[in-house]
Scaffold this active site. Structure first.
Site, PDB file in Angstrom:
ATOM      1  CB  CYS A  72     -33.000  -3.939  -8.113  1.00 46.45           C
ATOM      2  SG  CYS A  72     -33.511  -5.404  -7.220  1.00 46.45           S
ATOM      3  CB  CYS A  73     -31.567  -2.178  -2.709  1.00 43.12           C
ATOM      4  SG  CYS A  73     -33.048  -2.730  -1.839  1.00 43.12           S
ATOM      5  CD  GLN A  74     -34.941  -6.262  -3.698  1.00 43.65           C
ATOM      6  OE1 GLN A  74     -34.397  -5.574  -4.566  1.00 43.65           O
ATOM      7  NE2 GLN A  74     -36.184  -6.033  -3.300  1.00 43.65           N
ATOM      8  CG  HIS A  76     -26.246  -3.687  -4.265  1.00 42.77           C
ATOM      9  ND1 HIS A  76     -25.027  -3.846  -4.881  1.00 42.77           N
ATOM     10  CD2 HIS A  76     -27.099  -3.240  -5.215  1.00 42.77           C
ATOM     11  CE1 HIS A  76     -25.137  -3.483  -6.159  1.00 42.77           C
ATOM     12  NE2 HIS A  76     -26.380  -3.115  -6.378  1.00 42.77           N
ATOM     13  CB  SER A  77     -29.817  -5.936   0.993  1.00 41.70           C
ATOM     14  OG  SER A  77     -30.133  -6.045   2.359  1.00 41.70           O
TER      15      SER A  77
END
Length: 307
Positions: A72-74, A76-77
């Site tokens: 999951c990247c949310q 970090h974005s």
């Protein structure tokens, strides 16, 4: 034939790319039933599991040569702003540890992990890398614009190449000619509306006016946000990053519309016969979260060649 597993599989960007590269994806998992449903529809020969990957029993996962993962990247974005500090996003960042658990049990020859560039700014990133090193893997970060790999979209992402080698393995990735957005746009399809319709925001009208002055009657522009400034983009260059929400509007003379779900998938380099939900918003969400299959294919091919 080399084999792989796909963690956080989503719509199947990694798996589709792997298949094109001659790799058999044995097993795929995601915690979201809808994602598993559509991944299974497109990859019928792959075993599927719907579960939180923190709870995976890795002894039940097939042995494999390559691990593919997009945690999951949310969390970090940078687009998440202040929200990235809330508990939900703290939990999303922790999904990266499932990669370590999988590596520890199966010790595949290599792994490819995709995320946003800000992943390396995560406070626990040094600890994550240390854990990967402790398992005998080298870590080679690659920051890549997927347009340079032939995807018709400017999408800059971090790809971590993990290998059981003496030194980090930097892949030899040949820069491809950029593919324009015009390659997938269909001006005869979609639901068009008049640009001058009542209630249209002045900011939108300003962007249309500025875009016309620079590109003529046909161009793409961000319908919201700051991407591409206030002038839009030429359709003879790759489109900007496809996100999980509708973002890009297509202008044609005195009419405009948002990109269709099929166009978004094509911008991500998914094959035209990819099965998808009959729900526009759901498809856009899955498309925006996916690894572009062509980028995945190029990376896997380069890794197999170097191994």
């Amino acid at each position: 034939m080399p084999t792989a597993i796909d963690l956080f599989a989503g719509l199947g960007g990694w798996s589709t790319g792997a298949r094109a590269a001659g790799v058999q994806v044995l097993w795929a998992a995601n915690h979201w039933p809808e994602a598993v449903k559509w991944h299974a529809a497109n990859h019928k020969d792959t075993e599927h599991v719907c579960q939180d990957l923190h709870q995976t029993r890795w002894e039940q996962v097939p042995k494999h040569d390559l691990l593919l993962a997009s945690p999951c990247c949310q969390g970090h974005s940078k687009t998440r702003g202040k929200a990235s500090g809330n508990p939900q996003h703290d939990a999303s960042r922790s999904t990266a540890w499932a990669v370590v658990s999988a590596l520890e049990f199966h010790r595949p020859k290599a792994a490819l992990v995709e995320n946003v560039e800000e992943f390396t700014d995560w406070a626990l990133y040094p600890a994550w890398v240390a854990a990967v090193h402790a398992l005998g893997y080298q870590v080679a970060p690659h920051v890549i614009d997927c347009a340079d790999l032939g995807v018709p979209q400017h999408r800059v992402r971090l790809f971590l190449v993990l290998t059981r080698s003496k030194a980090p393995l930097m892949l030899e990735l040949h820069q491809r000619q950029h593919v324009p957005a015009a390659s997938f746009l269909d001006f005869d399809a979609g639901k068009w509306t008049s640009i001058e319709k009542p209630g249209r925001a002045q900011a939108t009208l300003n962007r249309v006016r500025n875009g016309r002055a620079r590109f003529g009657d046909r161009f793409i522009m961000p319908y919201y946000g700051k991407g591409s400034g206030t002038t839009g983009r030429d359709i003879n260059r790759p489109v900007g990053t496809i996100t999980t929400l509708e973002r890009w509007a297509l202008v044609d003379g005195d009419r405009m519309r948002m990109l269709s779900a099929n166009e978004a998938l094509a911008a991500q380099s998914f094959p035209a016969d990819t099965l998808r939900p009959n729900n526009h918003r759901l498809t856009m969400h899955m498309a925006g979260n996916a690894v572009p299959p062509l980028a995945g294919q190029r990376l896997i091919e380069a890794l197999l060649k170097a191994a």
